[in-house]
Design a protein around this motif. Structure first.
Motif, PDB file in Angstrom:
ATOM      1  N   GLN A 154       0.830  -1.205   0.000  1.00 36.76           N
ATOM      2  CA  GLN A 154       0.000   0.000   0.000  1.00 36.76           C
ATOM      3  C   GLN A 154       0.864   1.254   0.000  1.00 36.76           C
ATOM      4  OE1 GLN A 154      -2.613   0.482   3.419  1.00 36.76           O
ATOM      5  NE2 GLN A 154      -4.189   1.387   2.129  1.00 36.76           N
ATOM      6  N   ALA A 155       2.032   1.187   0.633  1.00 41.01           N
ATOM      7  CA  ALA A 155       2.938   2.338   0.704  1.00 41.01           C
ATOM      8  C   ALA A 155       3.582   2.656  -0.639  1.00 41.01           C
ATOM      9  CB  ALA A 155       4.014   2.085   1.747  1.00 41.01           C
ATOM     10  N   GLY A 156       3.545   1.682  -1.572  1.00 37.92           N
ATOM     11  CA  GLY A 156       4.066   1.950  -2.906  1.00 37.92           C
ATOM     12  C   GLY A 156       5.271   1.138  -3.318  1.00 37.92           C
ATOM     13  N   VAL A 157       5.659   0.132  -2.547  1.00 35.83           N
ATOM     14  CA  VAL A 157       6.818  -0.692  -2.897  1.00 35.83           C
ATOM     15  C   VAL A 157       6.562  -1.407  -4.220  1.00 35.83           C
ATOM     16  CG1 VAL A 157       8.175  -2.710  -2.216  1.00 35.83           C
ATOM     17  CG2 VAL A 157       7.558  -0.986  -0.516  1.00 35.83           C
ATOM     18  N   ASP A 158       7.554  -1.359  -5.134  1.00 33.75           N
ATOM     19  CA  ASP A 158       7.373  -1.884  -6.484  1.00 33.75           C
ATOM     20  C   ASP A 158       7.609  -3.385  -6.605  1.00 33.75           C
ATOM     21  OD1 ASP A 158       6.934   0.698  -7.975  1.00 33.75           O
ATOM     22  OD2 ASP A 158       8.881   1.137  -7.076  1.00 33.75           O
ATOM     23  N   PHE A 159       8.580  -3.898  -5.853  1.00 34.50           N
ATOM     24  CA  PHE A 159       8.830  -5.348  -5.891  1.00 34.50           C
ATOM     25  C   PHE A 159       9.234  -5.824  -4.507  1.00 34.50           C
ATOM     26  CE2 PHE A 159      12.888  -3.401  -6.932  1.00 34.50           C
ATOM     27  CZ  PHE A 159      13.864  -4.218  -6.390  1.00 34.50           C
ATOM     28  N   MET A 160       8.909  -7.072  -4.202  1.00 36.28           N
ATOM     29  CA  MET A 160       9.162  -7.617  -2.866  1.00 36.28           C
ATOM     30  C   MET A 160       9.791  -8.996  -2.972  1.00 36.28           C
ATOM     31  SD  MET A 160       5.676  -6.818  -0.771  1.00 36.28           S
ATOM     32  CE  MET A 160       5.064  -5.148  -0.526  1.00 36.28           C
ATOM     33  N   ALA A 161      10.845  -9.213  -2.188  1.00 33.53           N
ATOM     34  CA  ALA A 161      11.414 -10.544  -2.028  1.00 33.53           C
ATOM     35  C   ALA A 161      10.616 -11.260  -0.951  1.00 33.53           C
ATOM     36  CB  ALA A 161      12.887 -10.465  -1.645  1.00 33.53           C
ATOM     37  N   ILE A 162       9.920 -12.311  -1.348  1.00 30.54           N
ATOM     38  CA  ILE A 162       9.072 -13.054  -0.420  1.00 30.54           C
ATOM     39  C   ILE A 162       9.430 -14.538  -0.535  1.00 30.54           C
ATOM     40  CG2 ILE A 162       6.706 -13.631   0.222  1.00 30.54           C
ATOM     41  CD1 ILE A 162       5.825 -10.960  -0.759  1.00 30.54           C
ATOM     42  N   THR A 221       5.452  -6.541  -8.108  1.00 29.27           N
ATOM     43  CA  THR A 221       6.169  -7.658  -8.724  1.00 29.27           C
ATOM     44  C   THR A 221       6.771  -8.518  -7.620  1.00 29.27           C
ATOM     45  OG1 THR A 221       6.704  -6.372 -10.700  1.00 29.27           O
ATOM     46  CG2 THR A 221       8.080  -8.294 -10.242  1.00 29.27           C
ATOM     47  N   LEU A 222       6.470  -9.809  -7.651  1.00 23.95           N
ATOM     48  CA  LEU A 222       7.038 -10.720  -6.659  1.00 23.95           C
ATOM     49  C   LEU A 222       8.436 -11.138  -7.089  1.00 23.95           C
ATOM     50  CD1 LEU A 222       4.103 -13.151  -5.780  1.00 23.95           C
ATOM     51  CD2 LEU A 222       4.845 -11.099  -4.553  1.00 23.95           C
ATOM     52  N   SER A 223       9.367 -11.076  -6.158  1.00 22.22           N
ATOM     53  CA  SER A 223      10.686 -11.664  -6.346  1.00 22.22           C
ATOM     54  C   SER A 223      10.737 -12.846  -5.397  1.00 22.22           C
ATOM     55  CB  SER A 223      11.777 -10.645  -6.018  1.00 22.22           C
ATOM     56  OG  SER A 223      13.057 -11.214  -6.156  1.00 22.22           O
ATOM     57  N   LEU A 224      10.544 -14.035  -5.924  1.00 23.23           N
ATOM     58  CA  LEU A 224      10.465 -15.214  -5.068  1.00 23.23           C
ATOM     59  C   LEU A 224      11.837 -15.459  -4.441  1.00 23.23           C
ATOM     60  CD1 LEU A 224       8.134 -17.473  -7.227  1.00 23.23           C
ATOM     61  CD2 LEU A 224       7.550 -16.047  -5.250  1.00 23.23           C
ATOM     62  N   GLY A 225      11.933 -15.151  -3.161  1.00 22.74           N
ATOM     63  CA  GLY A 225      13.211 -15.118  -2.465  1.00 22.74           C
ATOM     64  C   GLY A 225      13.867 -16.482  -2.346  1.00 22.74           C
ATOM     65  N   GLN A 261       2.932 -10.359 -11.761  1.00 18.98           N
ATOM     66  CA  GLN A 261       4.286 -10.382 -12.311  1.00 18.98           C
ATOM     67  C   GLN A 261       5.230 -11.038 -11.303  1.00 18.98           C
ATOM     68  OE1 GLN A 261       5.314  -6.810 -14.995  1.00 18.98           O
ATOM     69  NE2 GLN A 261       4.334  -5.881 -13.213  1.00 18.98           N
ATOM     70  N   VAL A 262       6.171 -11.845 -11.814  1.00 21.05           N
ATOM     71  CA  VAL A 262       7.032 -12.606 -10.915  1.00 21.05           C
ATOM     72  C   VAL A 262       8.410 -12.798 -11.528  1.00 21.05           C
ATOM     73  CG1 VAL A 262       6.189 -14.824 -11.833  1.00 21.05           C
ATOM     74  CG2 VAL A 262       7.195 -14.737  -9.550  1.00 21.05           C
ATOM     75  N   MET A 263       9.420 -12.649 -10.670  1.00 20.85           N
ATOM     76  CA  MET A 263      10.786 -13.024 -11.028  1.00 20.85           C
ATOM     77  C   MET A 263      11.320 -13.922  -9.925  1.00 20.85           C
ATOM     78  SD  MET A 263      12.713  -9.345 -10.567  1.00 20.85           S
ATOM     79  CE  MET A 263      12.368  -8.270  -9.159  1.00 20.85           C
TER      80      MET A 263
END
Length: 408
Positions: A154-162, A221-225, A261-263
């Motif tokens: 919600q804060a605006g982060v474009d991609f996350m390592a999860i 965009t998910l960055s699958l950690g 979207q996913v990397m």
């Protein structure tokens, strides 16, 4: 709708047009690569920017600069300095990995200042909050993790390592074979402690659909950690790492089906002779998803010079097909980087990815080298500075030489 959802409907978005212009490609080429999942465009709906960049097949290999505060170094002004240094050096993306001080304020500053995509690792803040409030990461509730993901989205982060692919089955493979370095991923370590203490599966895996719902809502965009990545070259490509890739490949398909979207994040420490096979394995098992590598570090004995080691591995990895390279600074394995470390790390990574792109993309990447060579023939120092990866260094050396010549 996400960039992927729109692309599937045949829509060419403003973001796709900007990426196409930056890459000197037709917009429909970018759209089609987004449809196939070979390219992602990190662009949170809640964060408007003037420019956008794509990550993936056929595009210039991008460089990420990770930074962040720690409990012993909580100063937000220090983080602003490091951010400015990374942007000045030409970083294509920023990751805020803060674990100390006013984490929300530091992230807010980064999102406000950075003209490039910003990434985070939400499990860090969820885990730190649990330590502060309940005394331990293992006391964290699953709901706390999802709440943090939504809050940062919600804060605006474009991609996350999860770290959705960190499962009990993966841990069993690690236990079977053993490792010199065990688990070096902080996010992977948090989740491993939680799973073993609570005797429960990773909630990011069992409730992956909820992760996808949040990501789709904001077009994160998910960055699958890579929570099981090896921390030394002797541990590269062991059973646990390969099992993690198998799980991640399934999660890639589910994300695409959901319009997310996913990397895929990768190692880490990889000996030179295994780089090609590591990239090929990831691309095959993860269905050509963009590959976000952390290095690659091809030796473990270069403390203080790991940015050079990572540049060697990064060039080879880029050539082999890596799409997104996280810089490594001279302070890696020794302490938090300062702004000069950040700058050196970004420059080294940019040199590495450019060298790899020349091999991977041919004339498309090498045109700048031709132009700089022509400027050298003409002794056009201003043009050489403009074309160089670090033009300020060219100006500094040339200026120093001119002062010496005056004295002589």
């Amino acid at each position: 709708m996400t960039q992927l959802s729109k692309a599937k409907q045949g829509i060419i978005t403003k973001e796709m047009e900007i990426v196409a212009a930056n890459e000197d490609l037709e917009p429909k080429v970018i759209r089609d690569k987004v449809v196939r999942g070979q390219v992602v465009i990190p662009a949170n709906k809640n964060r408007k920017r003037e420019n956008y960049m794509g990550i993936g097949s056929g595009l210039r290999t991008k460089v990420n600069a990770s930074m962040g505060s720690a409990m012993d170094y909580p100063d937000p002004e220090r983080e602003k300095e490091k951010l400015a240094a990374a942007l000045e050096a030409g970083a294509d993306a920023i990751m805020d990995l803060s674990t100390g001080g006013d984490i929300d304020k530091i992230r807010e500053n980064t999102l406000e200042i950075s003209p490039v995509p910003v990434g985070t690792v939400p499990i860090y803040q969820a885990g730190i909050r649990s330590i502060e409030e309940q005394g331990s990461v293992v006391e964290m509730e699953a709901e706390d993790i999802f709440a943090e993901i939504e809050r940062q989205a919600q804060a605006g982060v474009d991609f996350m390592a999860i770290h959705c692919g960190m499962t009990l089955e993966v841990l069993s493979r690690l236990k079977e074979e053993g490792r010199v370095t065990d688990i070096v991923s902080r996010g992977g370590g948090f989740l491993t402690g939680w799973m073993l203490h609570n005797q429960q599966e990773n909630p990011l895996y069992t409730d992956y659909q909820r992760v996808l719902e949040i990501a789709k809502k904001y077009d994160v965009t998910l960055s699958l950690g890579d929570g099981i990545r090896p921390g030394a070259i002797v541990d590269s490509l062991d059973r646990a790492q390969v099992q993690g890739l198998l799980v991640t490949g399934e999660l890639v398909q589910k994300a695409r089906q959901a319009g997310v979207q996913v990397m895929v994040e990768g190692p880490g420490h990889v000996p030179l002779e295994q780089i090609d096979s590591t990239i090929q394995l990831q691309k095959e098992l993860c269905h050509e998803a963009p590959f976000f590598i952390l290095g690659m570090l091809v030796s473990d004995i270069a403390a203080g010079y790991d940015h050079i080691v990572a540049a060697i591995g990064g060039a080879k990895a880029t050539w082999a097909g890596a799409d997104f390279v996280c810089y490594v600074t001279p302070a890696e394995h020794l302490g938090l980087p300062n702004k000069e470390d950040v700058k050196r790390g970004v420059v080294a990574a940019r040199i590495a990815t450019h060298a790899g792109d020349i091999a991977k993309r041919g004339a498309t990447a090498s045109n700048l080298d031709r132009q700089l060579a022509q400027a050298r023939v003409k002794q056009d120092w201003a043009e050489q500075a403009r074309l160089a990866i670090n033009g300020e260094k060219v100006k500094a050396y040339k200026g120093a030489k001119m002062e010496i010549d005056k004295v002589m």
